[in-house]
Design an enzyme around this catalytic site. Structure first.
Site, short mmCIF file in Angstrom:
data_model
loop_
_atom_site.label_atom_id
_atom_site.label_comp_id
_atom_site.label_asym_id
_atom_site.label_seq_id
_atom_site.Cartn_x
_atom_site.Cartn_y
_atom_site.Cartn_z
N GLU A 336 141.59 -22.55 -8.34
CA GLU A 336 142.80 -21.09 -7.88
C GLU A 336 142.27 -20.37 -7.29
OE1 GLU A 336 144.09 -17.83 -11.03
OE2 GLU A 336 142.18 -18.97 -10.96
N HIS A 337 140.92 -20.25 -6.91
CA HIS A 337 140.76 -19.56 -5.95
C HIS A 337 139.49 -20.16 -4.70
CE1 HIS A 337 142.30 -15.86 -7.46
NE2 HIS A 337 141.91 -15.91 -8.81
#
Length: 446
Positions: A336-337
């Site tokens: 995601e990040h």
């Protein structure tokens, strides 16, 4: 007294050419436990409407007010502005400006057309969807930043009706910052319903909550499971489950800095995933040594979350054989990040294929991306970044193809289409582009 710190999970793959499959599993990968349990919640909302929402607010959110207003009232917004720290209000205004500027730049033109052949034009119209529900979680804290990330692109896109759903607190109210953020964005409808019951409410509609075409925003496995079960009734948006992050560090990085940023997403909750990935043993050891000191500076709740993640089976430190293997770990994981700490982060970025967002260098921690930088922080999780991008203006719009052929441009296309139609066995298609069409049009003088 706080519990003693556990050992950080350390995966030493420096002598291995393979990446263990278990490192790529997330907590939301197996939703069977939740899928089975959300079904009766969904059915209750379908059949009982508001009554079920109030009952679940009592049972799941601890609300004691039996007649809680499901729609946040104007006085609640006014009180929120009065009570909220002015510095927080100013920070929200600052974030609104940045997030809006980013998404306004991202918004496509209303329509484009290109002359494909002489007299034959084709293009797209971009049209906002009619309605969307923006989910703002609350179970592990208050998240006005999520409200900004989900509602601002909806407003920029021109969605006719954008609403917010969020779990109420025990007092039956929405937290002040979320209400202030909603008002500053221009959102007037905030409904007090979260979890699977909130998803069901906007999928079916209740006496108070409007039925919506789409739902966006991150949530717990309960929310993810409900979205999947109701995907035939409401567009579930991009898959956004529990938080996850990778910190990719080369051998020039101070391990203490990498550990500092490893804390960020790991403090969200025990269902988060967070790894430092590096080919430097020095960086790995420095990071592991620094973490207890950082935990000591957090409150007990958040330190407990971070420790559970980084000392558990979904987080920690991964040491690879070389930096190429570290990059390959990132691409397989599709986080995601992703934060890149390296001497030349731009050069490393060119090797990354799969990530929800990429934050570059020592001065771009995930914190900035989550709150104020501008790009959307609602990102695909559970490996979905291999095929899906961040929440954007495009998620609130749909493309409508447009075609226009002039009298002069018609015949060359008609001849080729006629051949296609006959080959595929569609005589009606062929008839529509035969000489008969021209005869009819000429007869009417068109």
């Amino acid at each position: 007294m706080s519990a003693p710190f556990q050992a950080v999970t350390f995966h030493d793959l420096s002598d291995s050419s393979e990446l263990p499959a278990e490192l790529f599993k997330r907590t939301e990968a197996d939703l069977s436990f939740f899928t089975e349990r959300v079904a009766p919640i969904i059915e209750a909302v379908r059949t009982e409407g508001d009554a079920a929402l109030r009952r679940f607010a009592r049972d799941f959110d601890g609300v004691t007010a039996p007649h809680m207003s499901i729609l946040a009232e104007d006085t609640e917004f006014e009180t929120a502005f009065e009570r909220l720290d002015p510095q927080v209000v100013e920070s929200i205004r600052f974030a609104v400006e940045n997030v809006r500027a980013f998404h306004e730049a991202q918004k496509p033109e209303d329509m484009w057309m290109k002359e494909i052949r002489p007299g034959a034009f084709a293009g797209d119209r971009h049209v906002p969807i009619d309605s969307v529900a923006c989910y703002v979680p609350r179970g592990k804290g208050s998240f006005p930043s999520v409200l900004l990330m989900t509602t601002i692109p909806a407003v920029v896109a021109g969605v006719k009706r954008a609403i917010v759903i969020t779990p109420p607190g025990p007092d039956g109210k929405v937290d002040d910052a979320t209400l202030v953020a909603a008002r500053l964005v221009g959102i007037t409808e905030v409904y007090k319903c979260g979890g699977a019951q909130g998803v069901a409410a906007v999928a079916f509609g209740t006496e108070t909550v409007p039925k919506c075409l789409k739902i966006v925003g991150p949530g717990s496995p309960w929310v993810v499971a409900a979205k999947r079960q109701l995907s035939n009734l409401i567009d579930p948006g991009i898959p956004a489950g529990p938080s996850e992050s990778l910190i990719l560090a080369d051998d020039t990085v101070d391990g203490a800095l990498a550990a500092l940023d490893l804390i960020i997403e790991s403090e969200h909750g025990t269902d988060s995933s967070a790894y430092l990935v590096t080919s430097s043993r020095r960086v790995a050891e420095q990071a592991i040594a620094a973490l207890p000191g950082y935990w000591a500076q957090l409150d007990e709740k958040r330190a407990g979350f971070s420790q559970a993640v980084l000392c558990g089976t979904h987080g920690g430190v991964v040491l690879t054989a070389d930096f190429t293997a570290a990059v390959e770990f990132v691409n397989q994981y599709a986080p995601e990040h992703l934060e890149i700490l390296a001497e030349e982060p731009m050069a490393v970025m060119g090797k990354i294929r799969n990530a929800g967002e990429i934050l570059l260098g020592n001065y771009t921690p995930i914190t900035l991306g989550n709150f104020v930088l501008g790009p959307n922080a609602v990102l695909p999780t559970n490996g979905a970044a291999k095929t899906v991008g961040p929440l954007s203006v495009f998620d609130y719009m749909k493309r409508i193809s447009v075609g226009y052929v002039t009298r002069e441009g018609y015949q060359p296309l008609a001849d080729k289409a006629h051949a296609f139609a006959l080959y595929e066995g569609f005589p009606g298609h062929a008839l529509a582009v035969s000489a008969l069409r021209t005869e009819i049009i000429n007869k009417k003088g068109q």
